[in-house]
Design a protein around this motif. Structure first.
Motif, PDB file in Angstrom:
ATOM      1  N   ARG B  19      -7.255   3.073  -7.305  1.00 40.28           N
ATOM      2  CA  ARG B  19      -6.804   1.754  -6.823  1.00 40.28           C
ATOM      3  C   ARG B  19      -6.975   0.659  -7.872  1.00 40.28           C
ATOM      4  NH1 ARG B  19      -6.752   1.413  -0.532  1.00 40.28           N
ATOM      5  NH2 ARG B  19      -6.376   3.594  -0.070  1.00 40.28           N
ATOM      6  N   ALA B  20      -7.859   0.920  -8.849  1.00 39.50           N
ATOM      7  CA  ALA B  20      -8.031  -0.057  -9.932  1.00 39.50           C
ATOM      8  C   ALA B  20      -6.934   0.097 -10.986  1.00 39.50           C
ATOM      9  CB  ALA B  20      -9.407   0.107 -10.571  1.00 39.50           C
ATOM     10  N   GLY B  21      -6.053   1.033 -10.772  1.00 41.88           N
ATOM     11  CA  GLY B  21      -4.945   1.215 -11.713  1.00 41.88           C
ATOM     12  C   GLY B  21      -5.293   2.084 -12.909  1.00 41.88           C
ATOM     13  N   ILE B 152     -14.446  -0.747  -9.595  1.00 42.98           N
ATOM     14  CA  ILE B 152     -13.448  -1.777  -9.908  1.00 42.98           C
ATOM     15  C   ILE B 152     -14.056  -2.818 -10.848  1.00 42.98           C
ATOM     16  CG2 ILE B 152     -12.053  -3.627  -8.879  1.00 42.98           C
ATOM     17  CD1 ILE B 152     -11.885  -1.640  -6.384  1.00 42.98           C
ATOM     18  N   MET B 153     -15.300  -3.214 -10.536  1.00 39.85           N
ATOM     19  CA  MET B 153     -15.985  -4.196 -11.391  1.00 39.85           C
ATOM     20  C   MET B 153     -16.163  -3.651 -12.811  1.00 39.85           C
ATOM     21  SD  MET B 153     -19.452  -6.366 -10.555  1.00 39.85           S
ATOM     22  CE  MET B 153     -20.340  -5.022  -9.858  1.00 39.85           C
ATOM     23  N   LEU B 182     -11.757   0.174   1.705  1.00 40.55           N
ATOM     24  CA  LEU B 182     -11.049   0.296   0.431  1.00 40.55           C
ATOM     25  C   LEU B 182     -10.136  -0.908   0.214  1.00 40.55           C
ATOM     26  CD1 LEU B 182     -10.105   4.057   0.749  1.00 40.55           C
ATOM     27  CD2 LEU B 182     -11.781   3.108  -0.845  1.00 40.55           C
ATOM     28  N   PRO B 183     -10.142  -1.440  -0.993  1.00 43.26           N
ATOM     29  CA  PRO B 183      -9.263  -2.585  -1.277  1.00 43.26           C
ATOM     30  C   PRO B 183      -7.829  -2.125  -1.503  1.00 43.26           C
ATOM     31  CG  PRO B 183     -10.449  -1.973  -3.245  1.00 43.26           C
ATOM     32  CD  PRO B 183     -10.923  -1.042  -2.163  1.00 43.26           C
ATOM     33  N   GLU B 184      -6.929  -3.069  -1.460  1.00 41.59           N
ATOM     34  CA  GLU B 184      -5.534  -2.780  -1.798  1.00 41.59           C
ATOM     35  C   GLU B 184      -5.445  -2.350  -3.267  1.00 41.59           C
ATOM     36  OE1 GLU B 184      -2.664  -2.872   0.061  1.00 41.59           O
ATOM     37  OE2 GLU B 184      -4.108  -2.961   1.708  1.00 41.59           O
ATOM     38  N   PRO B 185      -4.557  -1.425  -3.603  1.00 46.97           N
ATOM     39  CA  PRO B 185      -4.414  -1.027  -5.009  1.00 46.97           C
ATOM     40  C   PRO B 185      -3.997  -2.208  -5.886  1.00 46.97           C
ATOM     41  CG  PRO B 185      -3.248   0.489  -3.560  1.00 46.97           C
ATOM     42  CD  PRO B 185      -3.681  -0.658  -2.712  1.00 46.97           C
TER      43      PRO B 185
END
Lengths: 178, 354
Positions: B19-21, B152-153, B182-185
């Motif tokens: 999701r962090a790409g 993500i951080m 879970l966050p949005e991608p």
């Protein structure tokens, strides 16, 4: 409300699955949950267990020393965890295969002939763990039976969904035995 | 609110990376982190990232070096012995100032050790690990949710400072299951003009190296790195306090031990003993000022470092207490996880000794 539980037995008896299922069901009811498995050599033929905490509040330690509920499906687990039940807590043990019963009198002890019942009444020994779960949710008001069924639907792969009615039957049978 | 799932820490880390790409993953299986490789391999057909099951950890870290140099958002994950193998590459990447994420889901050592959870890799994570004067940004998640948030951080901090970010947690957090949101991608668009993506006519050649053969150049490089590390120390210290304000005993603990320690705080307070918890979220940079501040309070009687090692983080606690208060340490090793009761017993014993 905080329930600290451990499910223990031989690898393959479904102890990790039953812990996962009850934790998932509780999560669906909006509760905080943690599931901590034993992993490695002990789950490959030896004794496996998982600790499950279910709470209204965020869970601090996923590891505890004493439990409100112990489910023991084999003798080594019973020997290991009988003394770890909190005073007044619950011990469910599989009494058709374990020949050496627990001795404590300051806890609530529930023998359940789950292996035998699953084999004779449901013709499938593998759902023995669901029978035990049924008894557990009858004994303590930790999750609703319906939530367990929801958990089955959402965690089992599609190809196993035909087994859900059998699992539900096992839960009902377990509920009727305590 | 994002999507809610019931996940293992390892799976959560993997899903967060997607999701962090993340654009490239290079890894080698090792218990207790293999679920990360498995999860990413399983998900690969549904996403755009490249996944290479490398032939060893040495290969993984060098692929990471290459991927990061080409400007991609890349990650590798491993567990303790595997992280030892990677150290040469980690030092190279730190010197070359390339952003990437590494996770060490640590197990018991030294040696091949045990596959059970441990926190014996603290020194390796925060004191360098590899050769030369460098540091990694080190994040220490203590829940499955933080496996998501910190992943993500870590990508963001790595990009911000052009430096490798390490997620250091233990097999327990990797293996346990909890609820996660879970966050949005993220739609990740790299902005890395320095990357070696192929020279075009309108710019000079990009050159990435960790070799500075002239002493003067190497020293300048070190000055540059140190200036960056100073900036990170000033801006990126993260910690969490629990019932610390009136505490007489200050427990310092991270990872799964900090969860156990939180319970110790509550159990002790039921007995009327004022215990508080300071949990470093970044192990490097370490919350030095907060520890110094707490050590100057009259209410503070002593510090207790709780870690699954024979005593590693305790040294950093002592460095910042600077002798103002006693600093004790309680830990188990070999993959044995402390129970709240045994930590409490030790704390009470020290408390009663005065």
């Amino acid at each position: 409300m905080l329930y600290e539980m451990i499910f223990a037995g031989f690898g393959g008896q479904g102890v990790l699955s039953m812990g996962k299922l009850i934790a998932y069901a509780a999560m669906k009811e909006g509760k905080e949950v943690s599931w901590m498995p034993s992993y490695g050599p002990e789950m490959r033929g030896g004794t496996a267990n998982c600790m499950v905490n279910i709470s209204d509040d965020p869970i601090s330690s996923p590891v505890v020393n004493e439990y409100d509920v112990v489910v023991a499906l084999n003798l080594p687990s019973l020997k290991k965890f009988e003394n770890k039940v909190k005073k007044g807590g619950i011990l469910i043990w599989e009494s058709s295969t374990i020949k050496d019963p627990p001795t404590r009198t300051d806890i609530k002890v529930y023998p359940l002939r789950a292996v035998e019942l699953a084999n004779t009444e449901l013709k499938n020994g593998q759902v023995m763990n669901m029978l035990i779960l049924g008894s557990l949710v009858k004994l303590i008001n930790v999750v609703k039976k319906e939530s367990l069924v929801v958990a089955l639907k959402e965690t089992l792969p599609e190809r196993h969904h035909k087994l859900i009615p059998l699992n539900e039957k096992a839960i009902d049978l377990g509920m009727s035995k305590v | 609110m994002g999507e809610i799932r019931f996940m293992k820490g390892n799976e959560a880390l993997a899903e967060a990376a997607i999701r962090a790409g993340m654009q490239g993953y290079f890894g080698y299986p090792i218990t207790p982190q293999s679920e990360i490789v498995e999860y990413l391999a399983m998900q690969e057909p549904n996403h755009d990232y490249v996944l290479v099951h490398a032939e060893s950890e040495v290969a993984s870290i060098n692929m990471l070096y290459g991927g990061a140099g080409a400007g991609s958002r890349v990650m590798t994950t491993t567990s303790s012995p595997g992280f030892s193998l990677m150290q040469e590459g980690v030092s190279y990447i730190a010197c070359a100032e390339l952003p990437c994420v590494i996770a060490n889901i640590s197990r018991g050592g030294p040696g091949l050790g045990t596959i059970q959870a441990s926190q014996g890799d603290y020194f390796q994570a925060v004191k360098g690990g590899g050769h030369g004067d460098y540091n990694l940004i080190v994040l220490a998640p203590n829940s499955v949710q933080e496996m998501v948030d910190h992943t993500i951080m870590a990508f963001e901090l790595a990009d911000k400072y052009n430096t490798p970010a390490l997620i250091l947690t233990d097999g327990a957090i990797g293996q346990m299951m909890e609820k996660v949101v879970l966050p949005e991608p993220i739609e990740y668009k790299p902005n890395k003009p320095w990357a070696t993506t192929g020279k075009t006519k309108d710019r000079e050649r990009n050159y990435i190296t960790s070799l500075y053969i002239k002493s003067e150049d190497m020293e300048q490089k070190n000055f540059k790195l140190q200036a960056k590390y100073k900036e990170i120390k000033e801006n990126e210290v993260r910690f969490e306090s629990y019932k610390i304000d009136d505490a007489e005993i200050i427990i310092v603990s991270y990872g799964v031990s900090s969860r156990t320690s939180k319970k110790v705080v509550d159990l002790a307070r039921e007995k009327g003993i004022k215990v508080g918890l300071l949990r470093p979220i970044t192990l490097w940079p370490f919350p030095t000022e907060e520890i110094a501040r707490l050590s100057k309070l009259d209410s503070t009687k002593f510090f207790l470092s709780v870690e699954m090692s024979v005593g590693q983080m305790v040294e950093d606690v002592k460095l910042n207490v600077e002798g103002r208060k006693p600093v004790y340490m309680y830990g188990r090793t070999g993959g044995i996880m402390m129970t709240p009761e045994e930590i409490l017993e030790y704390a009470v014993k020290k408390y009663e000794e005065g």
